[in-house]
Design an enzyme around this catalytic site. Structure first.
Site, PDB file in Angstrom:
ATOM      1  N   HIS A  40      -0.299  -6.555  -0.964  1.00  0.00           N
ATOM      2  CA  HIS A  40       1.029  -6.223  -1.512  1.00  0.00           C
ATOM      3  C   HIS A  40       2.104  -7.110  -0.870  1.00  0.00           C
ATOM      4  CE1 HIS A  40      -0.643  -1.885  -2.084  1.00  0.00           C
ATOM      5  NE2 HIS A  40      -0.515  -2.394  -3.286  1.00  0.00           N
ATOM      6  N   LYS A  56       0.021  14.444  -7.941  1.00  0.00           N
ATOM      7  CA  LYS A  56      -1.003  13.870  -7.060  1.00  0.00           C
ATOM      8  C   LYS A  56      -0.573  14.030  -5.614  1.00  0.00           C
ATOM      9  CE  LYS A  56      -3.185  10.095  -9.617  1.00  0.00           C
ATOM     10  NZ  LYS A  56      -3.224   8.623  -9.665  1.00  0.00           N
ATOM     11  N   ARG A 100      -5.758  -8.817  -8.821  1.00  0.00           N
ATOM     12  CA  ARG A 100      -6.743  -9.332  -7.858  1.00  0.00           C
ATOM     13  C   ARG A 100      -7.870 -10.095  -8.527  1.00  0.00           C
ATOM     14  NH1 ARG A 100      -7.479  -3.500  -5.453  1.00  0.00           N
ATOM     15  NH2 ARG A 100      -7.207  -3.242  -7.680  1.00  0.00           N
ATOM     16  N   SER A 107      -5.858  -0.125  -1.800  1.00  0.00           N
ATOM     17  CA  SER A 107      -5.412   0.999  -0.971  1.00  0.00           C
ATOM     18  C   SER A 107      -6.506   2.058  -0.892  1.00  0.00           C
ATOM     19  CB  SER A 107      -4.117   1.601  -1.543  1.00  0.00           C
ATOM     20  OG  SER A 107      -3.071   0.671  -1.452  1.00  0.00           O
TER      21      SER A 107
END
Ligand code: PNS
Length: 157
Positions: free
Chosen positions: A17, A41, A90, A128
């Site tokens: 990031h 969440k 990515r 993450s």
């Protein structure tokens, strides 16, 4: 002044990031890092901690602002008077999702654009989710997470 918004969960922020933010800050005069606050969440790190982690990890980058948002990203774009969303990709595995959310966002706000930066190869395996798993085993995170953020994760250990 051209601004972009870099949205995400950042649970936690990674070196991948930070690299995207550093490179975006050379293109845009202001980069708003926007933390998604999703009441449905439960994140690993609460919003205050994620914000502190991002502020610490990006303190050296000029033009970075950290904010949070709830609800639709396009509403946050409008509130911020911004038309550009920044995303990091990515590899090929990320493209279908980015294509999907980019198209939905543009449907909801036709004047917006998504700018995608490719992750550097050394960061292309980082996520993450993987970091959270490693944290559970108290593993070494130094390849993947900025040191000041590691210090916040493993505080007191
Ligand atoms: O880094 P992430 O967690 O994959 O980021 C996902 C994010 C925050 C970009 C996405 O979940 C989002 O924009 N959520 C806000 C709700 C929204 O606008 N949904 C419609 C487009 S998917």
């Amino acid at each position: 002044m051209q601004t972009c918004i870099f949205p995400g969960s950042f649970d936690p922020i990674t070196k991948g990031h930070v690299d995207i933010i550093e490179r975006a800050a050379r293109i845009f005069s202001r980069v708003i890092v926007a933390i998604l606050c999703n009441s449905e969440k439960t994140p690993c790190f609460d919003l205050v901690t994620r914000r502190r982690m991002i502020e610490t990890a990006t303190a050296h980058i000029p033009g970075v602002v950290v904010q949070d948002f709830e609800g639709l990203l396009v509403d946050f774009l409008r509130q911020s008077d911004c038309r550009v969303v920044l995303r990091g990709v990515r590899g090929a595995q990320d493209l279908p999702y980015e294509q999907q959310i980019g198209a939905v966002n543009q449907h909801l706000m036709p004047e917006m654009e998504t700018v995608v930066l490719m992750s550097k190869p050394e960061y292309s395996i980082i996520s993450s989710t993987l970091i959270r798993e490693l944290i559970g085993y108290k593993a070494d995170l130094s390849l993947y997470v900025p040191q000041p953020v590691i210090d916040m994760i493993y505080v007191g250990e």
